[in-house]
Design a protein around this motif. Structure first.
Motif, short mmCIF file in Angstrom:
data_model
loop_
_atom_site.label_atom_id
_atom_site.label_comp_id
_atom_site.label_asym_id
_atom_site.label_seq_id
_atom_site.Cartn_x
_atom_site.Cartn_y
_atom_site.Cartn_z
N ALA A 10 0.84 -1.21 0.00
CA ALA A 10 0.00 0.00 0.00
C ALA A 10 0.87 1.25 0.00
CB ALA A 10 -0.93 -0.01 1.21
N TYR A 15 -1.64 3.02 -2.38
CA TYR A 15 -3.00 2.53 -2.27
C TYR A 15 -3.64 2.89 -0.94
CZ TYR A 15 -2.04 -0.74 -6.15
OH TYR A 15 -1.72 -1.29 -7.35
N TRP A 41 -2.65 4.24 5.32
CA TRP A 41 -3.13 3.56 4.12
C TRP A 41 -4.44 2.78 4.31
CZ3 TRP A 41 -3.54 -1.57 5.03
CH2 TRP A 41 -2.76 -2.08 6.07
N ASP A 86 -8.90 2.56 -3.09
CA ASP A 86 -8.57 2.03 -4.41
C ASP A 86 -8.04 0.61 -4.37
OD1 ASP A 86 -5.83 4.41 -4.77
OD2 ASP A 86 -6.13 2.82 -3.31
N ALA A 87 -8.06 -0.03 -3.20
CA ALA A 87 -7.72 -1.44 -3.06
C ALA A 87 -8.66 -2.03 -2.01
CB ALA A 87 -6.26 -1.61 -2.65
N VAL A 114 -8.92 -3.49 -7.30
CA VAL A 114 -7.78 -2.59 -7.16
C VAL A 114 -7.73 -1.70 -8.39
CG1 VAL A 114 -5.28 -2.42 -6.92
CG2 VAL A 114 -6.52 -4.26 -5.75
N ARG A 115 -8.01 -0.41 -8.15
CA ARG A 115 -8.00 0.59 -9.22
C ARG A 115 -8.70 0.09 -10.49
NH1 ARG A 115 -2.02 3.08 -7.91
NH2 ARG A 115 -2.71 4.20 -6.05
N MET A 148 -2.66 -6.08 -5.94
CA MET A 148 -1.91 -4.85 -5.69
C MET A 148 -0.58 -4.86 -6.43
SD MET A 148 -2.78 -4.38 -1.64
CE MET A 148 -1.93 -2.83 -1.34
#
Length: 150
Positions: A10, A15, A41, A86-87, A114-115, A148
Motif C-alpha cells: 500500500a 493505495y 493507508w 482504491d484497493a 484494485v483501481r 496490488m
C-alpha cells in the motif's frame, strides 16, 4: 501473506485499502489496522453480516444470493465509493458447521478490486468454522496482494 506485507504494498504503490466483510466479521479489518503505519493507508471497513445490512449499506440487490460472485462484486464496488479506497477486499461465505443460503459449509467468495481491476474467487475450505475463517482471511490477503502487485 501478512498484513504488514499489505502495508508495504500500500505504501509502495500509494493505495488506500478498505474491507467489506460478512463471513469474517471484522477480523480482516482488525488485522489490517494492527499493521505498520495503518493510519496512512487503511481507510477502514464495513462489517455487513446480516443480509439486510449488505443491502442497505453496500447496495446488494434484494434478489442477489449473499454467497455469490455478484454479491461480493457489488460489496467491493460500493465500498470503493463509500471509503474512497482504491484497493478493496469483499468477502462472504458459509463458515459452518452448517451450510447457508444453499451453499455448503466452507464455501467462501472473495472479491478484490484494485483501481478498477477485479478478481473474484470462490473456494471451499475444509474444517471447523474457526479453520474456515482463518483460511478465508489468509486467502483474502494473498488475493489482495496479488492484485496490488499487478
Amino acid at each position: 501473506m501478512t498484513a504488514d506485507q499489505i502495508a508495504a504494498l500500500a505504501r509502495g504503490h500509494g493505495y488506500t485499502v478498505a474491507v467489506a466483510e460478512s463471513l469474517t466479521g471484522g477480523s480482516l479489518a482488525a488485522e489490517l489496522a494492527a499493521a505498520d503505519d495503518s493510519s496512512e493507508w487503511f481507510a477502514g471497513g464495513v462489517v455487513a453480516y446480516q443480509t439486510r445490512t449488505k443491502q442497505r449499506v453496500l447496495g446488494v440487490a434484494p434478489d442477489c444470493p449473499v454467497i455469490s460472485a455478484e454479491c461480493v462484486s457489488t460489496m467491493a464496488a460500493s465500498l470503493t465509493d463509500l471509503m474512497g479506497a482504491d484497493a478493496v477486499i469483499a468477502i462472504s461465505g458459509a463458515g459452518g458447521p452448517a451450510g447457508q443460503a444453499g451453499q455448503p459449509p466452507g464455501t467462501v467468495v472473495i472479491a478484490t478490486l484494485v483501481r478498477g481491476r477485479e478478481s473474484v474467487e470462490e473456494h471451499c475450505f475444509p474444517g471447523t468454522p474457526g479453520q474456515v475463517l482463518a483460511a478465508a482471511r489468509a486467502h483474502a490477503l494473498r488475493q489482495l496482494a496479488a492484485q496490488m502487485r499487478g
